[in-house]
Design a protein around this motif. Structure first.
Motif, PDB file in Angstrom:
ATOM      1  N   VAL A 254      -0.701 -12.821 -36.495  1.00  0.00           N
ATOM      2  CA  VAL A 254      -2.090 -13.020 -36.081  1.00  0.00           C
ATOM      3  C   VAL A 254      -2.571 -11.854 -35.240  1.00  0.00           C
ATOM      4  O   VAL A 254      -3.665 -11.318 -35.463  1.00  0.00           O
ATOM      5  CB  VAL A 254      -2.232 -14.351 -35.300  1.00  0.00           C
ATOM      6  CG1 VAL A 254      -3.638 -14.483 -34.720  1.00  0.00           C
ATOM      7  CG2 VAL A 254      -1.908 -15.534 -36.205  1.00  0.00           C
ATOM      8  N   VAL A 255      -1.758 -11.456 -34.262  1.00  0.00           N
ATOM      9  CA  VAL A 255      -2.154 -10.356 -33.381  1.00  0.00           C
ATOM     10  C   VAL A 255      -2.340  -9.072 -34.179  1.00  0.00           C
ATOM     11  O   VAL A 255      -3.314  -8.330 -33.975  1.00  0.00           O
ATOM     12  CB  VAL A 255      -1.112 -10.151 -32.267  1.00  0.00           C
ATOM     13  CG1 VAL A 255      -1.394  -8.865 -31.491  1.00  0.00           C
ATOM     14  CG2 VAL A 255      -1.108 -11.342 -31.321  1.00  0.00           C
ATOM     15  N   ALA A 256      -1.432  -8.791 -35.101  1.00  0.00           N
ATOM     16  CA  ALA A 256      -1.533  -7.565 -35.898  1.00  0.00           C
ATOM     17  C   ALA A 256      -2.813  -7.554 -36.723  1.00  0.00           C
ATOM     18  O   ALA A 256      -3.517  -6.538 -36.784  1.00  0.00           O
ATOM     19  CB  ALA A 256      -0.313  -7.429 -36.806  1.00  0.00           C
ATOM     20  N   ARG A 257      -3.128  -8.687 -37.321  1.00  0.00           N
ATOM     21  CA  ARG A 257      -4.321  -8.741 -38.176  1.00  0.00           C
ATOM     22  C   ARG A 257      -5.600  -8.629 -37.356  1.00  0.00           C
ATOM     23  O   ARG A 257      -6.500  -7.856 -37.693  1.00  0.00           O
ATOM     24  CB  ARG A 257      -4.320 -10.048 -38.968  1.00  0.00           C
ATOM     25  CG  ARG A 257      -5.506 -10.185 -39.912  1.00  0.00           C
ATOM     26  CD  ARG A 257      -5.353 -11.355 -40.845  1.00  0.00           C
ATOM     27  NE  ARG A 257      -6.464 -11.451 -41.778  1.00  0.00           N
ATOM     28  CZ  ARG A 257      -6.536 -12.329 -42.765  1.00  0.00           C
ATOM     29  NH1 ARG A 257      -5.536 -13.185 -42.961  1.00  0.00           N
ATOM     30  NH2 ARG A 257      -7.598 -12.353 -43.563  1.00  0.00           N
ATOM     31  N   VAL A 258      -5.677  -9.396 -36.275  1.00  0.00           N
ATOM     32  CA  VAL A 258      -6.874  -9.379 -35.448  1.00  0.00           C
ATOM     33  C   VAL A 258      -7.064  -8.027 -34.778  1.00  0.00           C
ATOM     34  O   VAL A 258      -8.176  -7.478 -34.734  1.00  0.00           O
ATOM     35  CB  VAL A 258      -6.800 -10.505 -34.395  1.00  0.00           C
ATOM     36  CG1 VAL A 258      -7.951 -10.380 -33.400  1.00  0.00           C
ATOM     37  CG2 VAL A 258      -6.841 -11.869 -35.071  1.00  0.00           C
ATOM     38  N   ALA A 259      -5.972  -7.469 -34.249  1.00  0.00           N
ATOM     39  CA  ALA A 259      -6.068  -6.187 -33.568  1.00  0.00           C
ATOM     40  C   ALA A 259      -6.445  -5.070 -34.524  1.00  0.00           C
ATOM     41  O   ALA A 259      -7.224  -4.175 -34.178  1.00  0.00           O
ATOM     42  CB  ALA A 259      -4.749  -5.871 -32.881  1.00  0.00           C
ATOM     43  N   ARG A 260      -5.913  -5.109 -35.719  1.00  0.00           N
ATOM     44  CA  ARG A 260      -6.244  -4.087 -36.713  1.00  0.00           C
ATOM     45  C   ARG A 260      -7.742  -4.107 -37.012  1.00  0.00           C
ATOM     46  O   ARG A 260      -8.390  -3.065 -37.113  1.00  0.00           O
ATOM     47  CB  ARG A 260      -5.438  -4.310 -37.987  1.00  0.00           C
ATOM     48  CG  ARG A 260      -5.658  -3.230 -39.047  1.00  0.00           C
ATOM     49  CD  ARG A 260      -4.603  -3.295 -40.143  1.00  0.00           C
ATOM     50  NE  ARG A 260      -4.589  -4.588 -40.796  1.00  0.00           N
ATOM     51  CZ  ARG A 260      -3.569  -5.449 -40.722  1.00  0.00           C
ATOM     52  NH1 ARG A 260      -2.506  -5.139 -39.986  1.00  0.00           N
ATOM     53  NH2 ARG A 260      -3.614  -6.603 -41.357  1.00  0.00           N
ATOM     54  N   ARG A 261      -8.296  -5.308 -37.122  1.00  0.00           N
ATOM     55  CA  ARG A 261      -9.728  -5.444 -37.398  1.00  0.00           C
ATOM     56  C   ARG A 261     -10.547  -4.965 -36.200  1.00  0.00           C
ATOM     57  O   ARG A 261     -11.561  -4.274 -36.364  1.00  0.00           O
ATOM     58  CB  ARG A 261     -10.056  -6.908 -37.703  1.00  0.00           C
ATOM     59  CG  ARG A 261     -11.504  -7.168 -38.112  1.00  0.00           C
ATOM     60  CD  ARG A 261     -11.705  -8.652 -38.333  1.00  0.00           C
ATOM     61  NE  ARG A 261     -10.738  -9.178 -39.297  1.00  0.00           N
ATOM     62  CZ  ARG A 261     -10.513 -10.482 -39.467  1.00  0.00           C
ATOM     63  NH1 ARG A 261     -11.136 -11.377 -38.723  1.00  0.00           N
ATOM     64  NH2 ARG A 261      -9.646 -10.884 -40.378  1.00  0.00           N
ATOM     65  N   ALA A 262     -10.097  -5.307 -34.996  1.00  0.00           N
ATOM     66  CA  ALA A 262     -10.849  -4.928 -33.798  1.00  0.00           C
ATOM     67  C   ALA A 262     -10.812  -3.424 -33.572  1.00  0.00           C
ATOM     68  O   ALA A 262     -11.830  -2.802 -33.226  1.00  0.00           O
ATOM     69  CB  ALA A 262     -10.289  -5.661 -32.587  1.00  0.00           C
TER      70      ALA A 262
END
Length: 295
Positions: A254-262
């Motif tokens: 979750v963190v990897a996906r959200v952070a990548r988008r941000a």
């Protein structure tokens, strides 16, 4: 180990010159504990000591200096008696891309946050064995899911958590308690640029509003003090983090996906320009115990 048992005993706090370390020293002193303040900023340590209502001693030392820490441990015993509580709080953080990060700074973050904690435990374990005391490792929600642009900090805090878990099982037969404190966004010098640093802004904006709240260091110290009194194996700051434990297997994804988008919308040039150590405490550590003048 409630407040009645803490009164008159010795607590050791590393990274006590400012932030959570200084606030926790005040909390423990408020419960009648005599406090040993460890850190690299001698004058700042003494300024904290003067605010405490009980006996306090200051020791200027680098937690990564094994010989220096061994000497300080002996001095604490001579000056105050054996420690009943030891808090491995000293820590620094840096942001920026791993590929272009200063290798020496990257290693310094790991050395302070992980190896410094291990050294702290090693030199004070004999005292904790005598007092059947309690060792508290200050970790972070960075151990839950590693965020990009903070690889050294996340790696060191995950390592510190694993170290404390391993240590807990080893020292339990000697009646030494080991706790791990998970801190989220906390209002210290480390996060003073939370609304300007592009990495911190992006990471915080990607979280739900309640999760992005910054908690005052004094409040975090109160939660930590309650954990010390209870000899808690885990201390969550804020307490709702406890509810996240069952979800931890999902966090890296979750963190990897959200952070990548941000971070996709973050100005790369701004990230490069803001890269480096965070806060006055980190700057003092990186510059040999002295806060450099503001340009």
């Amino acid at each position: 180990m409630d407040e009645r048992v803490l009164r008159g005993r010795v607590a050791v706090v590393t990274g006590a010159a400012r932030g959570v370390g200084a606030a926790l020293a005040r909390e423990l002193a408020g419960e009648g504990m005599r406090v040993a303040l460890l850190g690299r900023e001698c004058e700042t340590l003494h300024a904290v000591a003067r605010t405490l209502p009980v006996e306090a001693h200051c020791y200027a030392v680098d937690v990564t200096d094994k010989a220096g820490m061994a000497r300080v441990a002996e001095q604490v015993t001579d000056d105050m008696g054996p420690a009943s509580v030891v808090v491995a709080n000293a820590g620094i953080a840096a942001t920026g891309p791993f590929a272009t990060a200063d290798p020496d700074l990257w290693e310094r973050v790991v050395n302070v946050n992980l190896l410094g904690s291990a050294t702290t435990a090693r030199v004070f374990l004999p005292q904790l064995a005598r007092t059947h005391g309690y060792f508290l490792q200050i970790a972070s929600t960075a151990a839950f899911g590693a965020a990009p642009m903070m690889s050294a900090y996340c790696a060191s805090k995950a390592g510190a958590e694993s170290f404390a878990q391993s240590l807990r099982a080893e020292v339990a037969p000697r009646r030494i308690g080991v706790g791990i404190a998970y801190l989220h966004w906390t209002g210290t010098a480390m996060t003073q640029d939370i609304d300007e640093n592009p990495v911190l802004v992006a990471l915080r904006a990607s979280q739900p509003r309640f999760a992005g709240r910054v908690h005052d260091a004094a409040q975090v110290a109160r939660w930590l003090r309650l954990g010390v009194e209870r000899r808690a194996t885990s201390v969550y700051c804020p307490p709702w983090l406890r509810l996240m434990e069952p979800l931890r297997p999902l966090f890296p994804f979750v963190v990897a996906r959200v952070a990548r988008r941000a971070l996709a919308h973050v100005d790369t040039r701004a990230v490069e320009q803001s890269a480096g150590v965070l806060g006055a405490g980190g700057a003092a550590d990186w510059h040999g115990g002295h806060v450099p003048p503001t340009p």
